[in-house]
Design a protein around this motif. Structure first.
Motif, PDB file in Angstrom:
ATOM      1  N   ARG A  41       0.833  -1.210   0.000  1.00 45.48           N
ATOM      2  CA  ARG A  41       0.000   0.000   0.000  1.00 45.48           C
ATOM      3  C   ARG A  41       0.862   1.252   0.000  1.00 45.48           C
ATOM      4  NH1 ARG A  41      -3.239  -3.019   3.576  1.00 45.48           N
ATOM      5  NH2 ARG A  41      -2.193  -2.043   5.363  1.00 45.48           N
ATOM      6  N   GLN A  42       1.901   1.243   0.840  1.00 41.61           N
ATOM      7  CA  GLN A  42       2.775   2.414   0.912  1.00 41.61           C
ATOM      8  C   GLN A  42       3.488   2.667  -0.415  1.00 41.61           C
ATOM      9  OE1 GLN A  42       5.395   1.710   4.205  1.00 41.61           O
ATOM     10  NE2 GLN A  42       3.803   1.954   5.759  1.00 41.61           N
ATOM     11  N   THR A  45       1.046   3.893  -3.041  1.00 42.19           N
ATOM     12  CA  THR A  45       0.716   5.297  -2.739  1.00 42.19           C
ATOM     13  C   THR A  45       1.839   6.218  -3.204  1.00 42.19           C
ATOM     14  OG1 THR A  45      -0.617   4.648  -0.820  1.00 42.19           O
ATOM     15  CG2 THR A  45       0.161   6.927  -0.898  1.00 42.19           C
ATOM     16  N   ALA A  46       3.087   5.795  -2.934  1.00 47.73           N
ATOM     17  CA  ALA A  46       4.236   6.603  -3.358  1.00 47.73           C
ATOM     18  C   ALA A  46       4.334   6.666  -4.881  1.00 47.73           C
ATOM     19  CB  ALA A  46       5.520   6.021  -2.772  1.00 47.73           C
ATOM     20  N   ILE A  48       1.834   6.410  -7.033  1.00 40.24           N
ATOM     21  CA  ILE A  48       0.758   7.274  -7.521  1.00 40.24           C
ATOM     22  C   ILE A  48       1.100   8.741  -7.257  1.00 40.24           C
ATOM     23  CG2 ILE A  48      -1.659   7.910  -7.190  1.00 40.24           C
ATOM     24  CD1 ILE A  48      -2.185   4.919  -6.580  1.00 40.24           C
ATOM     25  N   ALA A  49       1.658   9.022  -6.070  1.00 42.42           N
ATOM     26  CA  ALA A  49       2.047  10.394  -5.748  1.00 42.42           C
ATOM     27  C   ALA A  49       3.142  10.883  -6.692  1.00 42.42           C
ATOM     28  CB  ALA A  49       2.526  10.465  -4.299  1.00 42.42           C
TER      29      ALA A  49
END
Length: 345
Positions: A41-42, A45-46, A48-49
Motif C-alpha cells: 500500500r505504501q 501510494t508513493a 501514484i504520488a
C-alpha cells in the motif's frame, strides 16, 4: 503395560508440540502477509504520488523500504499502466534502486513461477543488462515454460534470436503450450516472414506451424493469403485446419473452391474449419456442400455447417428449414437445434 503408557504420553506430547509449531507458523505467515500488504500500500501510494509531484527521492525511499518481492510485484503492476514520460521516470527510479539486479537474481534462483514473473518484469524494466540475463536463461533454464516466457520477453525487447534458433533452445518437440501461440502473436511486423517460412516447412512440428499460421492471419492479413491457400491442402490435418481458419479471416479469390474441397476431406477438424470459414466469409454459394455436412458423423462438423448456413441470412435459413422439415435424421435434428437458437448474432 508401562511401555504402552509411556509411549502414549510421548505421542501426546509430540502431537502437542506439532500443533504449537503449526500455530506459530500460521501466526508468522499472517504477520508477514500483513507486513507485505502494508508495504505494498505504501509503495503504490508513493508511485501514484510520484505521477503527480515527480519527487524521485521520495519514490526511491519508498522502494528501498519495501521488501524485494513487494517492490517487484507492485512495481510491475504500476509500470504496465503508465505511458510516456511518467513510465520512463518510474523505470529510472527502479533502476537507481537496483531493482533490475534483484529481478535478475530471481530469474536465476527463483521457483518456476517466480522465474516466469522475473522474465516478464525484466522486459518491462528494459534495463541495460536485461537482454543478457534473458538470453542466458533461454540457454540454460531447465524449465521449458520458463524458456517460453523468456522468449516472449526477448520478443518484446526486439532481441529474440532467429526463430529457428529460438525454437531449438525452447525445445518444441512434443510441445503444445498455448504460450507459444502468445509468442508468435507478439512478433513484430518486420519479422513475420520468419513465421511464414516456418509455417511452410513440411518437416516442422505441426502444432508450431499451426500456431504460426494463426499469428500470421491476425497480424499479416491478406498479405499471406496465398500461403494459407496453399497450406489448406497440407498433409497435416492440424496445419490444413489452421490454414482454413486463416482463410476465413483473410479471404482469397479461390476460397470457394478451396473450402468445397476441404469439406470432403477425411479429417473432421479440416471439415469443421472449412465450414466455419465459409460462414465467416459469407459464401452463400456453398449452401449445398454445407447442407451435406449437416449429416456428418461428427457433431462439431454438423454444428459448424449449420452455424455457417445460419450466418447467410434468409437463403441459409430457408435451407435449414427445408432440412428441419425433412425426415428425422442427424441433419434434421441439427437444423432444428440451430433454428431454435435464433438468428445469427
Amino acid at each position: 503395560m508401562w511401555y504402552i503408557w509411556d509411549l502414549s504420553i510421548l505421542l501426546s506430547a509430540l502431537s502437542l508440540v506439532i500443533m504449537l509449531f503449526l500455530i506459530a507458523r500460521r501466526v508468522l505467515q499472517e504477520r508477514r502477509s500483513k507486513a507485505a500488504a502494508g508495504q505494498r500500500r505504501q509503495l503504490l501510494t508513493a508511485l501514484i504520488a510520484f505521477t503527480e509531484n515527480r519527487d524521485r527521492e521520495a519514490l526511491k525511499t519508498a522502494i528501498l523500504s519495501a521488501s524485494a518481492g513487494v517492490a517487484i510485484n507492485a512495481g510491475f503492476e504500476l509500470i504496465s499502466l503508465l505511458r510516456g514520460e511518467e513510465h520512463d521516470d518510474v523505470l529510472a527510479a527502479f533502476s537507481e534502486c537496483g531493482l533490475p539486479a534483484l529481478v535478475g537474481r530471481q530469474l536465476e534462483k527463483g521457483n518456476g513461477a517466480e522465474r516466469i514473473h522475473a522474465a516478464e518484469m525484466l522486459a518491462a524494466l528494459r534495463s541495460e543488462g536485461a537482454v543478457a540475463s534473458l538470453r542466458s536463461a533461454l540457454d540454460h533454464d531447465h524449465s521449458r515454460e520458463v524458456r517460453i516466457a523468456v522468449a516472449i520477453a526477448l520478443c518484446d525487447l526486439n532481441s529474440l534470436p532467429p526463430l529457428g534458433i529460438a525454437l531449438r533452445k525452447i525445445g518444441v518437440a512434443g510441445q503444445r503450450s498455448r504460450r507459444l501461440i502468445e509468442l508468435f502473436r507478439r512478433f513484430p511486423p518486420t519479422r513475420l516472414d520468419e513465421l511464414a517460412d516456418h509455417a511452410a516447412r513440411a518437416d516442422a512440428v505441426p502444432y508450431i506451424r499451426a500456431a504460426a499460421i494463426d499469428a500470421l492471419a491476425r497480424a499479416g492479413g491478406f498479405r499471406f493469403a496465398e500461403l494459407f491457400a496453399r497450406l489448406a491442402s497440407d498433409a497435416s490435418p492440424e496445419v490444413a485446419a489452421a490454414a482454413l481458419r486463416a482463410l476465413g479471416l483473410t479471404a482469397h479469390a479461390d476460397a470457394p473452391a478451396i473450402l468445397t474441397t476441404a469439406m470432403a476431406k477425411g479429417d473432421w477438424e479440416v471439415r469443421s474449419a472449412a465450414a466455419d470459414a465459409a460462414g465467416r466469409l459469407g459464401l452463400a454459394e456453398l449452401g449445398q456442400p454445407l447442407s451435406k455436412l449437416m449429416d456428418d458423423e461428427v457433431w462439431s462438423v454438423r454444428y459448424a455447417a449449420a452455424n455457417a448456413l445460419r450466418s447467410f441470412g434468409l437463403p441459409g435459413e430457408r435451407l435449414l428449414r427445408q432440412i428441419a422439415d425433412s425426415e428425422v435424421s442427424r441433419s434434421q435434428r441439427t437444423a432444428s437445434l440451430i433454428l431454435a437458437e435464433g438468428p445469427a448474432a
